[in-house]
Design a protein around this motif. Structure first.
Motif, PDB file in Angstrom:
ATOM      1  N   THR A 282       5.173   8.629   0.374  1.00 38.29           N
ATOM      2  CA  THR A 282       5.002   8.408   1.108  1.00 38.29           C
ATOM      3  C   THR A 282       5.987   7.559   1.246  1.00 38.29           C
ATOM      4  O   THR A 282       7.438   7.153   2.803  1.00 38.29           O
ATOM      5  CB  THR A 282       3.871   7.069   1.475  1.00 38.29           C
TER       6      THR A 282
ATOM      7  N   SER B 205       0.848  -1.078   0.356  1.00 41.65           N
ATOM      8  CA  SER B 205      -0.128  -0.134  -0.101  1.00 41.65           C
ATOM      9  C   SER B 205       0.548   1.176  -0.224  1.00 41.65           C
ATOM     10  O   SER B 205       1.946   1.288   0.139  1.00 41.65           O
ATOM     11  CB  SER B 205      -1.015  -0.489   1.451  1.00 41.65           C
TER      12      SER B 205
ATOM     13  N   THR C  30       0.806   3.602   2.120  1.00 39.80           N
ATOM     14  CA  THR C  30       0.173   4.442   3.569  1.00 39.80           C
ATOM     15  C   THR C  30       1.885   4.363   3.978  1.00 39.80           C
ATOM     16  O   THR C  30       3.277   3.852   3.065  1.00 39.80           O
ATOM     17  CB  THR C  30      -0.196   3.669   3.944  1.00 39.80           C
ATOM     18  N   HIS C  31       2.205   4.994   4.913  1.00 36.96           N
ATOM     19  CA  HIS C  31       3.335   5.089   6.025  1.00 36.96           C
ATOM     20  C   HIS C  31       3.622   3.888   6.636  1.00 36.96           C
ATOM     21  O   HIS C  31       4.904   3.575   6.090  1.00 36.96           O
ATOM     22  CB  HIS C  31       3.142   6.205   6.836  1.00 36.96           C
ATOM     23  N   GLU C  32       2.633   2.761   6.505  1.00 38.80           N
ATOM     24  CA  GLU C  32       2.674   1.410   7.097  1.00 38.80           C
ATOM     25  C   GLU C  32       3.225   0.964   5.960  1.00 38.80           C
ATOM     26  O   GLU C  32       3.692   0.138   5.636  1.00 38.80           O
ATOM     27  CB  GLU C  32       2.344   0.762   7.504  1.00 38.80           C
ATOM     28  N   GLY C  33       2.467   1.359   5.093  1.00 34.18           N
ATOM     29  CA  GLY C  33       3.300   0.492   3.796  1.00 34.18           C
ATOM     30  C   GLY C  33       4.821   0.888   2.876  1.00 34.18           C
ATOM     31  O   GLY C  33       5.209  -0.139   2.669  1.00 34.18           O
TER      32      GLY C  33
ATOM     33  N   ASP D 101      -2.702   0.361  -4.675  1.00 31.76           N
ATOM     34  CA  ASP D 101      -3.720   0.870  -4.578  1.00 31.76           C
ATOM     35  C   ASP D 101      -4.839   0.802  -5.479  1.00 31.76           C
ATOM     36  O   ASP D 101      -5.112   0.026  -6.879  1.00 31.76           O
ATOM     37  CB  ASP D 101      -3.854   2.703  -5.537  1.00 31.76           C
TER      38      ASP D 101
END
Length: 413
Positions: free
Chosen positions: A265, A83, A85-88, A107
């Motif tokens: 990100t 993903s 996201t920051h975690e991704g 995505d």
């Protein structure tokens, strides 16, 4: 022969979607699917795919642990799907640390939209990785030891491959390239939205082709009289940049600009990770950041980084021209460096798909700067460096292991 692909994902939708995307391309052959990391490890051993698409979060065994085992027991290039996201971004970097070669953002909106360019991105990466015979078997990012140089990439070859590449001299095909068209928006570069020339991955490497042009012995490389170092990379770049930058001392006397093809990100997380590992400081560049010795500024994903024409010790971070393929683009940053610092630039082009950086390298060459390119033998994907080398723009063709020490010692005098 087609590239053999193993699809690993616990989502039935994504398994089916990836298989659907690959099914009508004659270069692709889906040899199997797996629903978790444990099954992936077994199928890699059984089916011997050329490349694996790997999800991160899965039951029984996640993708990161599966990559670690695969690289230890049956080295195979792995493309992670994660993903935005920051975690991704964080877990994707962990997967690259474990040995994955590249990644593609996951995505779901883009993957459901049949009009998006996800399919072409996926196939381009799979073709390049599937035809590459270089595998990163062990972790290149050692953890919890900030400020210390870490071990580098270990390249291994399958037992049934042709012999590992030697340093025999091979004559590269010369590439005739038109002079870049001028554009005030893109720093003097053409803004044509053409796909990069896929020559480096157009056909499987034969035993003769595995070796590129002769590598320049490090002892023969003289460090140039420069004021700025600019380094560009794409596929395989995170590991290559880590290896180069962790070799540099805290008092490295030049500012460094970094261009790595990554989403927004990801560049933030990557810069933070490098800053923890390196003696020099590393940060994601912000508009107005100052160029300082011993500091590397990483171009933020989705934007372009240039040198401020009015305050030449600062960078500008701009949206850039929408027609440019890469954001960030090595061509844009190289062109800006050539315009501002002329002959006082050392440009270094590392592993990566496509030809980003070649047009900018031509402008650097015209300004009298020095350019190094990574050799084929140590590249994950020999695309960007090959474009520079084939255009006759490289002053030295270097093994990745030599670049950091040469920078750290500022070459032989």
């Amino acid at each position: 022969m087609p590239v053999k692909v193993l699809i690993v994902d616990d989502s039935g939708f994504f398994r089916h979607r990836i298989e659907e995307m690959l099914s009508d391309d004659p270069r692709m052959e889906v040899v199997g699917t797996a629903v978790n990391g444990r099954e992936a490890v077994e199928k890699v051993k059984q089916l011997r795919p050329d490349v694996v698409t790997m999800d991160v979060e899965m039951p029984q065994m996640n993708g990161i642990e599966a990559v670690r085992i695969i690289m230890r027991e049956a080295p195979t290039n792995v493309l992670m799907l994660s993903s935005l996201t920051h975690e991704g971004a964080r877990v994707t970097l962990q997967a690259l640390e474990a040995g994955a070669a590249d990644y593609l953002p996951k995505d779901i909106r883009a993957w459901m939209d049949k009009g998006s360019n996800v399919r072409s991105q996926l196939i381009d990466r799979l073709v390049a990785l599937g035809r590459s015979r270089r595998f990163q078997r062990s972790s290149v990012f050692e953890r919890d030891f900030p400020g210390k140089a870490k071990p580098g990439t270990t390249m291994v070859f399958r037992p049934d491959d042709p012999e590992p590449p030697s340093r025999r001299t091979a004559t590269p095909a010369r590439t005739t390239m038109a002079k870049p068209a001028r554009s005030s928006v893109s720093g003097g570069l053409s803004t044509r939205r053409e796909r990069p020339v896929p020559a480096p991955t157009a056909a499987p490497a034969t035993a003769r082709e595995v070796s590129g042009p002769a590598t320049t012995p490090a002892a023969r490389v003289r460090f140039p009289d420069c004021k700025l170092v600019v380094i560009a990379a794409s596929t395989g770049g995170p590991a290559a940049l880590q290896k180069v930058l962790t070799a540099l001392p805290a008092n490295f006397p030049y500012p460094i600009l970094l261009v790595q093809h990554m989403p927004k990100t990801f560049t933030q997380v990557f810069a933070e990770r490098l800053n923890q590992q390196c003696h020099i400081s590393v940060k994601e560049a912000e508009d107005g950041d100052r160029l300082q010795p011993g500091r590397a500024l990483l171009a933020p994903g989705g934007l372009q980084m240039i040198i401020d024409s009015k305050q030449t010790d600062r960078v500008r971070i701009l949206p850039g021209d929408e027609r440019l393929t890469y954001k960030p683009s090595a061509d844009v940053t190289y062109a800006s460096a050539a315009k501002t610092y002329g002959a006082k630039v050392l440009g270094i082009t590392l592993t990566g798909m496509g030809a980003d950086g070649c047009d900018g390298s031509r402008l650097l060459k015209q300004a009298g700067s020095t350019q190094w390119a990574q050799n084929r033998e140590s590249c994950t994907i020999y695309g960007m460096p090959q474009a520079v080398i084939n255009a006759g723009l490289a002053d030295a063709i270097l093994d990745l292991d030599d670049i950091g020490p040469l920078l750290a010692g500022r070459g032989s005098r």
